[in-house]
Design an enzyme around this catalytic site. Structure first.
Site, PDB file in Angstrom:
ATOM      1  N   HIS A   1      30.364  32.149  42.202  1.00 36.75           N
ATOM      2  CA  HIS A   1      31.077  32.289  40.924  1.00 36.75           C
ATOM      3  C   HIS A   1      30.253  31.816  39.732  1.00 36.75           C
ATOM      4  O   HIS A   1      30.621  32.078  38.584  1.00 36.75           O
ATOM      5  CB  HIS A   1      32.408  31.530  40.960  1.00 36.75           C
ATOM      6  CG  HIS A   1      33.376  32.066  41.954  1.00 36.75           C
ATOM      7  ND1 HIS A   1      33.780  33.385  41.957  1.00 36.75           N
ATOM      8  CD2 HIS A   1      34.010  31.480  43.017  1.00 36.75           C
ATOM      9  CE1 HIS A   1      34.628  33.579  42.963  1.00 36.75           C
ATOM     10  NE2 HIS A   1      34.779  32.452  43.628  1.00 36.75           N
TER      11      HIS A   1
ATOM     12  N   ASP B   1      32.840  36.899  50.843  1.00 35.28           N
ATOM     13  CA  ASP B   1      33.821  35.872  50.499  1.00 35.28           C
ATOM     14  C   ASP B   1      35.105  36.577  50.034  1.00 35.28           C
ATOM     15  O   ASP B   1      35.060  37.716  49.566  1.00 35.28           O
ATOM     16  CB  ASP B   1      33.253  34.990  49.378  1.00 35.28           C
ATOM     17  CG  ASP B   1      34.145  33.818  49.014  1.00 35.28           C
ATOM     18  OD1 ASP B   1      33.921  32.720  49.562  1.00 35.28           O
ATOM     19  OD2 ASP B   1      35.072  33.998  48.187  1.00 35.28           O
TER      20      ASP B   1
ATOM     21  N   HIS C   1      36.784  36.027  47.447  1.00 36.90           N
ATOM     22  CA  HIS C   1      36.813  36.202  45.993  1.00 36.90           C
ATOM     23  C   HIS C   1      35.610  37.007  45.511  1.00 36.90           C
ATOM     24  O   HIS C   1      34.533  36.934  46.093  1.00 36.90           O
ATOM     25  CB  HIS C   1      36.798  34.833  45.306  1.00 36.90           C
ATOM     26  CG  HIS C   1      37.891  33.905  45.744  1.00 36.90           C
ATOM     27  ND1 HIS C   1      37.704  32.962  46.740  1.00 36.90           N
ATOM     28  CD2 HIS C   1      39.178  33.788  45.334  1.00 36.90           C
ATOM     29  CE1 HIS C   1      38.833  32.285  46.910  1.00 36.90           C
ATOM     30  NE2 HIS C   1      39.740  32.772  46.076  1.00 36.90           N
TER      31      HIS C   1
ATOM     32  N   ASP D   1      37.182  32.382  53.698  1.00 32.11           N
ATOM     33  CA  ASP D   1      38.497  32.311  53.051  1.00 32.11           C
ATOM     34  C   ASP D   1      39.300  33.611  53.195  1.00 32.11           C
ATOM     35  O   ASP D   1      40.453  33.673  52.766  1.00 32.11           O
ATOM     36  CB  ASP D   1      38.410  31.861  51.584  1.00 32.11           C
ATOM     37  CG  ASP D   1      37.234  32.408  50.821  1.00 32.11           C
ATOM     38  OD1 ASP D   1      36.515  33.279  51.362  1.00 32.11           O
ATOM     39  OD2 ASP D   1      37.015  31.973  49.671  1.00 32.11           O
TER      40      ASP D   1
HETATM   41  N1  Q9C Z   1      45.384  26.578  43.462  1.00 31.17           N
HETATM   42  C1  Q9C Z   1      35.093  30.077  46.302  1.00 31.17           C
HETATM   43  O1  Q9C Z   1      35.663  30.534  47.277  1.00 31.17           O
HETATM   44  N2  Q9C Z   1      41.336  29.103  42.690  1.00 31.17           N
HETATM   45  N3  Q9C Z   1      35.753  29.739  45.179  1.00 31.17           N
HETATM   46  C2  Q9C Z   1      41.975  28.023  43.326  1.00 31.17           C
HETATM   47  C3  Q9C Z   1      44.069  26.920  43.937  1.00 31.17           C
HETATM   48  C4  Q9C Z   1      39.902  29.000  42.624  1.00 31.17           C
HETATM   49  C5  Q9C Z   1      37.179  29.915  45.075  1.00 31.17           C
HETATM   50  C6  Q9C Z   1      43.467  28.069  43.171  1.00 31.17           C
HETATM   51  C7  Q9C Z   1      39.244  29.703  43.777  1.00 31.17           C
HETATM   52  C8  Q9C Z   1      37.743  29.548  43.763  1.00 31.17           C
HETATM   53  C9  Q9C Z   1      33.637  29.819  46.336  1.00 31.17           C
HETATM   54 ZN    ZN Z   2      36.100  32.401  47.922  1.00 30.06          ZN
END
Ligand code: Q9C
Ligand code: ZN
Length: 338
Positions: free
Chosen positions: A153, A187, A189, A276
């Protein structure tokens, strides 16, 4: 395969993240990398230390003022252990053991706190990925870069989504000095940072499978009409995934994504690996009702290896801590047994 790992990541240990203005326990926890390291070690993989990189390898993809901002922010935060009680948005009471801060600038969200050890951990995480690139160039050896904090990110000049320096982009930049490169991102995301860094580059293809950004983080990028600009036109491919996808459907999409990689005929492949998408992942897979199970990760590893391109693996997300060791070992087993 060798796993590149450093305990330096333990010094990046924020306690909480901000979500819609309230504090919650952070999901990007040091125990993640420890579980993955243990799982891979138990499966017989050798753990090796990274070679520390020079700053120029980081400023090849990030601006010097951004790197300096993170260094200065980290240094300004107290290193001492301070015990402090805080209440999360659900009313849960926690003790915070170290002071942390949320940067106001060079940042895309509120999920990315810094502590005193963040800069050192982020530099070492980048070193882990760069070491994997060096081994791939020198010996065509596939290694598992067990990066933490994650990286995909992180944009040229913005931290976000638990990421500070874009580890896979730093590795891909190094690889690109020896040949053409494809970055595949599996991933959950969208890898907005990696996409942005190489968006106008014709020598680096970025291909990503991820949850639909209409509903999931990072919300800003990841749609299929983002195809690159200038020299990078048609060198960016996004495959947004609908909620409720199962392992079989995922394989079909991955096959399409891999076709894009094959068509590009890259000299090197760097894979951003996230666990994830797993059905039990508390912030991602489970939220989007993904039906992806442990054995599906073996299928993914195997499909990626079947391309027969010199490949390195880079750790990104994955938040269901109890199963992370098993997920990593299963993915690598699929990759090696192909
Ligand atoms: N309430 C990676 O997987 N959102 N980053 C979190 C939790 C952020 C993920 C919401 C997700 C970032 C590297
Ligand atoms: Zn992620």
């Amino acid at each position: 395969m060798k796993v590149i790992y450093s305990p330096e990541h333990l010094n990046h240990n924020p306690q909480s993240e901000v979500y819609d203005g309230a504090l919650y326990p952070i999901s990007e926890h040091p125990e993640r990398a420890e579980q993955i390291m243990q799982g891979l070690h138990t499966a017989g993989h050798e753990i090796v230390a990274p070679v520390q990189i020079d700053l120029e390898s980081i400023t090849a993809v990030h601006t010097p003022r951004y790197v300096e901002y993170i260094r200065r922010q980290s240094a300004a935060i107290m290193a001492s252990q301070i015990e402090q009680e805080w209440t999360d948005g659900d009313g849960g009471v926690h003790t915070r053991t170290r002071s942390q801060r949320h940067a106001s600038n060079f940042i895309m969200d509120s999920y990315t706190p810094l502590v005193n050890g963040t800069y050192g951990a982020a530099v070492t995480s980048a070193s882990v990925a760069a070491s994997a690139a060096d081994r791939l160039i020198a010996d065509a050896e596939t290694t598992y870069a067990l990066c933490r904090p994650p990286g995909h990110h992180a944009e040229r000049q913005r931290m976000g989504g638990y990421c500070f320096f874009n580890n896979v982009a730093i590795a891909a930049q190094k690889l690109s000095e020896s040949g053409s490169v494809a970055v595949l991102d599996i991933d959950f995301h969208h890898g907005n940072g990696t996409q942005g860094i190489f968006y106008d580059r014709g020598d680096v293809l970025f291909v990503s499978l991820h949850a639909n950004p209409d509903r999931q983080f990072p919300y800003l990028t990841g749609w299929s009409d983002e195809q690159g600009v200038g020299d990078g036109r048609l060198c960016n491919a996004n495959f947004p995934i609908d909620d409720g996808i199962n392992g079989h459907e995922y394989d079909g999409l991955l096959a399409e994504a891999l076709d894009r990689v094959v068509d590009f005929k890259p000299d090197f492949l760097a894979v951003s690996v996230g666990y994830d998408t797993y059905k039990l992942d508390p912030i991602a897979g489970a939220k989007a009702d993904f039906r992806i199970d442990v054995t599906d990760f073996a299928t993914m590893g195997s499909a990626i290896r079947s391309l027969d391109i010199p490949t390195m693996l880079v750790q990104e997300g994955g938040y269901y801590v109890p199963d992370l060791g098993k997920l990593a070992a299963t993915f690598v087993r699929g990759f090696e047994n192909n």
